[in-house]
Design a protein around this motif. Structure first.
Motif, PDB file in Angstrom:
ATOM      1  N   LEU A 103       0.843  -1.204   0.000  1.00  0.00           N
ATOM      2  CA  LEU A 103       0.000   0.000   0.000  1.00  0.00           C
ATOM      3  C   LEU A 103       0.879   1.256   0.000  1.00  0.00           C
ATOM      4  CD1 LEU A 103      -2.899   1.178   0.322  1.00  0.00           C
ATOM      5  CD2 LEU A 103      -2.555   1.060   2.787  1.00  0.00           C
TER       6      LEU A 103
ATOM      7  N   PHE B 261      -3.588   8.302   0.060  1.00  0.00           N
ATOM      8  CA  PHE B 261      -4.627   7.565  -0.646  1.00  0.00           C
ATOM      9  C   PHE B 261      -5.939   7.713   0.136  1.00  0.00           C
ATOM     10  CE2 PHE B 261      -2.208   3.986  -3.101  1.00  0.00           C
ATOM     11  CZ  PHE B 261      -2.169   4.803  -4.222  1.00  0.00           C
TER      12      PHE B 261
ATOM     13  N   GLU C 166     -12.550   5.012  -3.113  1.00  0.00           N
ATOM     14  CA  GLU C 166     -12.986   6.412  -3.012  1.00  0.00           C
ATOM     15  C   GLU C 166     -14.458   6.555  -3.428  1.00  0.00           C
ATOM     16  OE1 GLU C 166     -10.510   9.061  -5.255  1.00  0.00           O
ATOM     17  OE2 GLU C 166     -10.911  10.720  -3.873  1.00  0.00           O
TER      18      GLU C 166
ATOM     19  N   ARG D  49       1.232   4.200  -2.838  1.00  0.00           N
ATOM     20  CA  ARG D  49       0.896   5.595  -2.527  1.00  0.00           C
ATOM     21  C   ARG D  49       2.092   6.523  -2.718  1.00  0.00           C
ATOM     22  NH1 ARG D  49       3.085   8.091   1.396  1.00  0.00           N
ATOM     23  NH2 ARG D  49       2.385   6.619   2.968  1.00  0.00           N
TER      24      ARG D  49
ATOM     25  N   GLN E 220      -3.448   1.414  -6.837  1.00  0.00           N
ATOM     26  CA  GLN E 220      -3.991   2.726  -7.223  1.00  0.00           C
ATOM     27  C   GLN E 220      -5.430   2.577  -7.730  1.00  0.00           C
ATOM     28  OE1 GLN E 220      -2.944   4.462 -10.849  1.00  0.00           O
ATOM     29  NE2 GLN E 220      -3.389   6.553 -10.210  1.00  0.00           N
TER      30      GLN E 220
ATOM     31  N   ILE F 286      -7.821   5.316   0.887  1.00  0.00           N
ATOM     32  CA  ILE F 286      -7.795   4.205   1.863  1.00  0.00           C
ATOM     33  C   ILE F 286      -7.150   4.663   3.167  1.00  0.00           C
ATOM     34  CG2 ILE F 286      -6.782   1.930   2.360  1.00  0.00           C
ATOM     35  CD1 ILE F 286      -6.947   1.332  -0.672  1.00  0.00           C
TER      36      ILE F 286
ATOM     37  N   ASP G 292      -7.718   1.902  -4.881  1.00  0.00           N
ATOM     38  CA  ASP G 292      -7.989   3.133  -4.128  1.00  0.00           C
ATOM     39  C   ASP G 292      -9.067   3.986  -4.800  1.00  0.00           C
ATOM     40  OD1 ASP G 292      -7.083   4.778  -1.787  1.00  0.00           O
ATOM     41  OD2 ASP G 292      -6.803   6.251  -3.390  1.00  0.00           O
TER      42      ASP G 292
END
Ligand SMILES: [Zn+2]
Length: 387
Positions: A64, A78, A298, A68, A291, A80, A294
């Protein structure tokens, strides 16, 4: 005695205030890391009607962070990472301190540990009731999406099917036809088709046609998915690509369809690339996959923030690759990725939560507890089932 500041020393301050008053929002957003890093709020307790569970297959904290740092920079955030509640999850299976995706998904789907490679069956081969089955019994809508794996892959399969070994793709496809899951999206149509029609099934069954007769709209592109009518969709496609429009579109469509059910819904979305990249030591696949994950998260968070009765969870089934992040030299804005194995590891994985009762997901958890808390919050009957 204090000295009054000279007018000229106030001048930069006045300019700064004028800039803040009149600068376009987008410019402020880009310049103010404080706003971009603001966590999503802790929501007041309310009955949980919907749960969205995102599983980054093989996604450890290093995966992760590598993604990011690469996409947003070392000071970026991010979506997340802006979820307000975090936890750590232990992932061992019933027969190995290092799990794999079938046993790990079984723990999330049923609240029970099983042996590696088994799909929602106990170590002694009894069927384990899944959260999708319990949610459907209560009248909720359900959906399973894998961004780039086969629908018959271990992670989505564990939520709706029961087989003693994850390799039994044709049996898994047959069980999907009886599962009643409203939205199914992933690759691998060949496991649903007879070998006489471009598939691999030896039993001559055309499970795609069977599911059409049960009311599924069968779609094979994001355009067809977005245009699909009705409440049942069977989609054969990969949502992985260089831009993130596909996963965003698919997530929006799934939310639009599932939210028509006023009793609520359960949706699982899997991103397989962190696992694939971890096995093959391909950090660019890890970065790209997370990505895209994420971006999907979102979309979910924006939905949940408005809805206020939706719990969003982001976690992993296990870590893959034993990934470490080393410095790339002073002043560098990226990191060197170092893999210590080509397999999975026993290190706990992160979990991020947003929504009512998100606070239940704090501290160190066993992977089976994630399922039992979800069952409790959705008030599901006989879930996790007693053993
Ligand atoms: Zn793996």
């Amino acid at each position: 005695m204090p000295v009054a500041p000279k007018a000229c020393s106030r001048f930069p301050l006045i300019i700064a205030v004028l800039f803040l008053l009149f600068a376009p929002d987008s410019l402020l957003l880009a310049q103010s890391s404080g706003r971009r890093s603001a966590p999503y709020p802790v929501l007041p307790d309310a009955p949980v009607r919907n749960i969205m569970l995102f599983i980054g297959d093989g996604m450890g904290l290093a995966h992760l962070s590598a993604s990011r740092i690469n996409m947003e920079g070392p000071d970026g955030w991010f979506a997340i990472e802006r979820m307000p509640v975090t936890s750590l999850v232990r992932t061992n299976s019933a027969d190995d301190v290092v799990t794999e995706s079938a046993a790990a998904a079984t723990a999330y789907a049923t609240g029970h540990k099983t042996k590696n490679r088994m799909i929602s069956m106990s170590p002694d081969s009894a069927k384990l009731r899944t959260i999708v089955e319990a949610a459907r019994e209560k009248g909720l809508a359900t959906g399973l999406i894998t961004m780039g794996d086969n629908l018959t892959g271990a992670t989505p399969s564990a939520f709706a099917t029961h087989v003693p070994d994850r390799s039994m793709s044709e049996e898994i496809a047959s069980q999907y036809a009886l599962s009643g899951v409203d939205i199914l999206i992933g690759k691998g149509e060949k496991h649903f088709l007879p070998d006489t029609s471009g598939g691999v099934r030896k039993d001559k069954r055309n499970v795609v046609e069977e599911m059409k007769r049960k009311g599924y709209a069968v779609v094979r592109s994001i355009a067809e998915l977005e245009a699909a009518q009705g409440r049942k969709i069977l989609g054969f496609m990969s949502l992985e690509n260089n831009s993130d429009d596909k996963i965003v579109g698919a997530t929006r469509k799934a939310l639009q369809v599932l939210s028509k059910n006023k009793k609520g819904f359960f949706l699982m979305v899997e991103c397989p690339l962190p696992d694939h990249g971890g096995h093959s030591h391909d950090s660019s696949a890890i970065v790209a996959g997370i990505q895209q994950l994420d971006r999907a998260v979102e979309v979910a968070l924006e939905y949940a923030r408005k809805d206020k009765q939706t719990l969003v969870l982001v976690t992993a089934d296990h870590e893959t690759g034993g990934l470490a992040l080393a410095g790339a030299g002073k002043g560098a804005t990226t990191v060197n990725t170092l893999f210590s194995t080509g397999n999975h590891t026993a290190v706990p994985v992160p979990l991020f939560a947003f929504g009512p009762h998100a606070i239940r997901f704090t501290g160190m958890k066993d992977n089976t507890e994630v399922a039992s808390i979800c069952g409790d919050l959705l008030k599901l009957r006989k879930f996790p089932a007693k053993r």
